[in-house]
Design an enzyme around this catalytic site. Structure first.
Site, PDB file in Angstrom:
ATOM      1  N   GLY A   1     -36.348   2.711   3.214  1.00 13.32           N
ATOM      2  CA  GLY A   1     -35.610   3.721   4.248  1.00 13.32           C
ATOM      3  C   GLY A   1     -35.105   4.960   3.608  1.00 13.32           C
ATOM      4  O   GLY A   1     -35.748   5.659   2.913  1.00 13.32           O
TER       5      GLY A   1
ATOM      6  N   CYS B   1     -19.616   1.853  -2.561  1.00 10.51           N
ATOM      7  CA  CYS B   1     -19.964   1.275  -3.964  1.00 10.51           C
ATOM      8  C   CYS B   1     -21.267   1.683  -4.604  1.00 10.51           C
ATOM      9  O   CYS B   1     -21.007   2.171  -5.796  1.00 10.51           O
ATOM     10  CB  CYS B   1     -19.907  -0.296  -3.715  1.00 10.51           C
ATOM     11  SG  CYS B   1     -18.160  -0.866  -3.028  1.00 10.51           S
TER      12      CYS B   1
ATOM     13  N   THR C   1     -13.137  -1.985  -8.621  1.00 13.95           N
ATOM     14  CA  THR C   1     -14.255  -1.994  -9.552  1.00 13.95           C
ATOM     15  C   THR C   1     -14.127  -0.981 -10.475  1.00 13.95           C
ATOM     16  O   THR C   1     -13.896   0.247 -10.185  1.00 13.95           O
ATOM     17  CB  THR C   1     -15.654  -1.677  -9.008  1.00 13.95           C
ATOM     18  OG1 THR C   1     -15.995  -2.622  -7.927  1.00 13.95           O
ATOM     19  CG2 THR C   1     -16.949  -1.627  -9.715  1.00 13.95           C
TER      20      THR C   1
ATOM     21  N   ASP D   1       0.789  -1.196  -0.035  1.00 16.13           N
ATOM     22  CA  ASP D   1      -0.194  -0.152   0.078  1.00 16.13           C
ATOM     23  C   ASP D   1       0.894   1.348  -0.071  1.00 16.13           C
ATOM     24  O   ASP D   1       2.039   1.191   0.532  1.00 16.13           O
ATOM     25  CB  ASP D   1      -0.789   0.013   1.023  1.00 16.13           C
ATOM     26  CG  ASP D   1      -2.116   0.814   0.966  1.00 16.13           C
ATOM     27  OD1 ASP D   1      -3.217   0.293   0.886  1.00 16.13           O
ATOM     28  OD2 ASP D   1      -2.114   2.101   1.110  1.00 16.13           O
TER      29      ASP D   1
ATOM     30  N   LYS E   1      -0.710   3.407   7.313  1.00 12.69           N
ATOM     31  CA  LYS E   1      -1.653   2.273   7.296  1.00 12.69           C
ATOM     32  C   LYS E   1      -0.708   0.910   7.463  1.00 12.69           C
ATOM     33  O   LYS E   1      -0.771  -0.225   8.146  1.00 12.69           O
ATOM     34  CB  LYS E   1      -2.500   2.128   5.934  1.00 12.69           C
ATOM     35  CG  LYS E   1      -3.640   1.048   6.180  1.00 12.69           C
ATOM     36  CD  LYS E   1      -4.456   1.102   4.723  1.00 12.69           C
ATOM     37  CE  LYS E   1      -5.635   1.836   5.016  1.00 12.69           C
ATOM     38  NZ  LYS E   1      -6.463   1.837   3.859  1.00 12.69           N
TER      39      LYS E   1
HETATM   40  N1  LIG Z   1     -15.850  -1.686  -0.047  1.00 14.50           N
HETATM   41  C1  LIG Z   1     -16.470  -2.638  -0.583  1.00 14.50           C
HETATM   42  O1  LIG Z   1     -17.573  -3.069  -0.085  1.00 14.50           O
HETATM   43  C2  LIG Z   1     -16.024  -2.993  -2.248  1.00 14.50           C
HETATM   44  C3  LIG Z   1     -16.809  -4.288  -2.288  1.00 14.50           C
HETATM   45  C4  LIG Z   1     -16.490  -4.693  -3.830  1.00 14.50           C
HETATM   46  C5  LIG Z   1     -15.615  -4.013  -4.558  1.00 14.50           C
HETATM   47  N2  LIG Z   1     -15.146  -3.012  -4.066  1.00 14.50           N
HETATM   48  C6  LIG Z   1     -14.106  -2.049  -4.974  1.00 14.50           C
HETATM   49  O2  LIG Z   1     -12.810  -2.339  -4.659  1.00 14.50           O
HETATM   50  C7  LIG Z   1     -12.096  -1.433  -4.666  1.00 14.50           C
HETATM   51  C8  LIG Z   1     -11.354  -0.963  -3.492  1.00 14.50           C
HETATM   52  O3  LIG Z   1     -12.387  -0.430  -2.502  1.00 14.50           O
HETATM   53  P1  LIG Z   1     -12.126  -0.236  -0.808  1.00 14.50           P
HETATM   54  O4  LIG Z   1     -13.324  -0.151  -0.238  1.00 14.50           O
HETATM   55  O5  LIG Z   1     -11.153  -1.454  -0.424  1.00 14.50           O
HETATM   56  O6  LIG Z   1     -11.049   0.896  -0.789  1.00 14.50           O
HETATM   57  P2  LIG Z   1     -10.073   1.538   0.141  1.00 14.50           P
HETATM   58  O7  LIG Z   1     -10.216   3.033   0.054  1.00 14.50           O
HETATM   59  O8  LIG Z   1     -10.924   1.017   1.746  1.00 14.50           O
HETATM   60  O9  LIG Z   1      -8.830   1.225  -0.109  1.00 14.50           O
HETATM   61  C9  LIG Z   1      -8.041   1.423  -1.165  1.00 14.50           C
HETATM   62  C10 LIG Z   1      -6.466   0.949  -0.781  1.00 14.50           C
HETATM   63  O10 LIG Z   1      -5.655   1.251  -1.944  1.00 14.50           O
HETATM   64  C11 LIG Z   1      -4.425   2.135  -1.662  1.00 14.50           C
HETATM   65  N3  LIG Z   1      -3.847   2.563  -2.672  1.00 14.50           N
HETATM   66  C12 LIG Z   1      -4.141   3.532  -3.443  1.00 14.50           C
HETATM   67  N4  LIG Z   1      -3.359   3.791  -4.401  1.00 14.50           N
HETATM   68  C13 LIG Z   1      -2.157   2.977  -4.243  1.00 14.50           C
HETATM   69  C14 LIG Z   1      -1.395   2.570  -4.975  1.00 14.50           C
HETATM   70  N5  LIG Z   1      -1.058   3.022  -6.129  1.00 14.50           N
HETATM   71  N6  LIG Z   1      -0.503   1.413  -4.608  1.00 14.50           N
HETATM   72  C15 LIG Z   1      -0.916   0.642  -3.612  1.00 14.50           C
HETATM   73  N7  LIG Z   1      -1.924   0.891  -2.694  1.00 14.50           N
HETATM   74  C16 LIG Z   1      -2.727   2.126  -3.074  1.00 14.50           C
HETATM   75  C17 LIG Z   1      -5.101   3.114  -0.611  1.00 14.50           C
HETATM   76  O11 LIG Z   1      -3.914   3.535   0.363  1.00 14.50           O
HETATM   77  C18 LIG Z   1      -5.891   2.157   0.240  1.00 14.50           C
HETATM   78  O12 LIG Z   1      -5.436   1.577   1.525  1.00 14.50           O
HETATM   79  C19 LIG Z   1     -12.898  -0.095  -5.289  1.00 14.50           C
HETATM   80  O13 LIG Z   1     -12.820  -0.358  -6.704  1.00 14.50           O
HETATM   81  C20 LIG Z   1     -14.059  -0.740  -4.845  1.00 14.50           C
HETATM   82  O14 LIG Z   1     -15.035  -0.017  -5.706  1.00 14.50           O
HETATM   83  C21 LIG Z   1     -15.284  -2.244  -2.603  1.00 14.50           C
END
Ligand SMILES: NC(=O)c1ccc[n+]([C@@H]2O[C@H](COP(=O)([O-])OP(=O)(O)OC[C@H]3O[C@@H](n4cnc5c(N)ncnc54)[C@H](O)[C@@H]3O)[C@@H](O)[C@H]2O)c1
Length: 428
Positions: A252, A259, A122, A35, A40
């Protein structure tokens, strides 16, 4: 079995990345997590978990020897062939998906014919084709690409990851797709192996459909209020139809979270950018925005002007069992109430730290009863279990007024009314 599992890299250690890393480590893989957020990574190296997600702490602790955290890619590249990408793809100002973090990852990949990017983030349909074009133009054609969208839900992410409804793998039919299939072998779930564009579209379409279901039932609820029907009864009667199903039919305050909001908007704009006007999604988005605000009108109907009134918010997170405040209905609701001059006091059992970053001006109580104290009206915003078990007699004694708005239709109206309070749900 553990010795045979492939090592993997996971780039991005947020909700999806951490759960993916912990889940594959549990199945026996060595996992190299990367990351760019140094703080973090330092916390993860100390064994701290930066997010709240039930079961995640235990899973990470149990597999700590197989989990490696770094801000550098080098070791992940050296040890693993499959690099799962789970970086954020938030909306840009225009509502399109911001792919800058994805491109940062793509740019940092070396020339290689033994690696693959496995996209869990996504992304709009067409991203895989673009990334492959970039690799080609830079003489990195050897780098493979797989789309493997993630369907976990925050609040039950560990469970969802370990027992998915389905596993979707979009690839070019090369070694990388086979390797991802092999990695998912222990999961007892139907597998959809398809082309990359279809895998990307499955994720966007699934989220847009769920959001549509929510906006649909919210509109039914609004009509129920006009005609004297109870949307809870209507949902139950509809949901028993196997073609419809009961999930995502709870009326609701509208959907929130990181998302749905961004993915519906991204799909709408993806369609627009490719020359198609996706009419239905415009309505889904608009209904959801208005739904968050309808509660204000309900309050005004009972209290008149809101200036100087005390309103208590029970819950702030976009749903229970998470500390995620992204896209939470509470953000709009609190801002609207404050704009009307109301005093807003709120309590959330887990999300307060995140909420304070976004709403530093809000008055935070340290318990549910702290929010209730002196309130003219209460609004259930997030259906945390502890709010469903409130002693309504005590609540009635502590409030200044008597209005309880159940923004999630999760309370027992009779119990609330029996305490002498005025109960208002959504569409009932
Ligand atoms: N949160 C959900 O419920 C969920 C479910 C399915 C899919 N997604 C998708 O998954 C993806 C991630 O979502 P999330 O909620 O985990 O996001 P998040 O913001 O919690 O985590 C993203 C992480 O990526 C890191 N990051 C950013 N740029 C980076 C780089 N160049 N190199 C390394 N790390 C880097 C950030 O520091 C962060 O820790 C999104 O595209 C989201 O749409 C999320």
């Amino acid at each position: 079995m553990a010795a045979e599992r492939q090592p993997i890299g996971v780039i991005g250690t947020g909700y999806v990345g951490l759960v993916t890393a912990a889940g594959f480590a549990e199945l026996g893989s060595e996992v190299w997590c990367v990351d760019i957020d140094a703080e973090k990574i330092a916390r993860l190296q100390r064994g701290e978990v930066p997010i709240y997600e039930p079961g995640l702490q235990e899973l990470l602790a149990r597999n700590s020897e197989r989990l490696h955290f770094s801000t550098e890619l080098a070791e992940a590249l050296e040890r693993a062939r499959l690099l799962f990408v789970a970086v954020g793809t938030p909306p840009t100002h225009s509502g399109d998906a911001d792919l800058s973090a994805v491109h940062q990852v793509v740019d940092s990949m070396p020339a290689s014919d033994r690696h693959a990017l496995v996209m869990k983030s996504t992304v709009p349909c067409g991203t895989g084709a673009n990334v492959k074009r970039i690799f080609r133009e830079r003489g990195r054609d050897g780098f493979s690409y797989v789309s493997c969208p993630e369907f976990l839900k925050e609040g039950s992410a560990v469970k969802d990851f370990m027992s998915p409804d389905r596993v979707v793998i979009g690839d070019d039919g090369d070694w990388a797709g086979d390797a991802v299939v092999q990695l998912y072998e222990p999961f007892d779930a139907p597998r959809v192996r398809t082309d990359i564009a279809s895998a990307e579209m499955i994720k966007l379409a699934a989220n847009a459909f769920l959001a549509t279901k929510i906006s649909f039932i919210n509109e039914i609820a609004n009509v129920c209020e006009q005609v004297g029907a109870d949307v809870v009864e209507v949902s139950r009667g509809m949901g028993l139809d196997a073609r419809i199903g009961p999930k995502f039919l709870q009326a609701g305050l509208g959907y929130g979270g990181s998302c749905f909001t961004k993915d519906v908007s991204a799909l709408k704009l993806l369609a627009g950018n490719s020359g198609y006007h996706f009419q239905l999604l415009n309505a889904v988005i608009e209904v959801n925005e208005l739904q968050k605000r309808r509660v204000v009108a309900k309050l005004e109907r009972h209290l008149g002007e809101l200036a100087g009134r005390h309103v208590g918010l029970l819950g702030l997170a976009f749903k229970p069992n998470t500390d995620d405040m992204r896209g939470a209905s509470s953000l709009v609701l609190a801002a609207r109430l404050q704009a009307e001059g109301a005093h807003v006091k709120a309590f959330d059992p887990i999300a307060e730290v995140q909420a304070r970053k976004l709403m530093p001006q809000l008055d935070y109580a340290d318990s549910a009863m702290g929010t209730v104290e002196g309130a003219d009206a209460l609004i259930l915003v997030t259906e945390w279990p502890e709010f469903l078990e409130l002693d309504w007699g005590k609540v009635a004694g502590a409030m200044s007024g008597n209005l309880v708005i159940d923004g999630r239709n999760a309370l027992d109206p009779q119990a609330v009314r029996a305490a002498g309070l005025l109960y208002e749900g959504i569409g009932r």
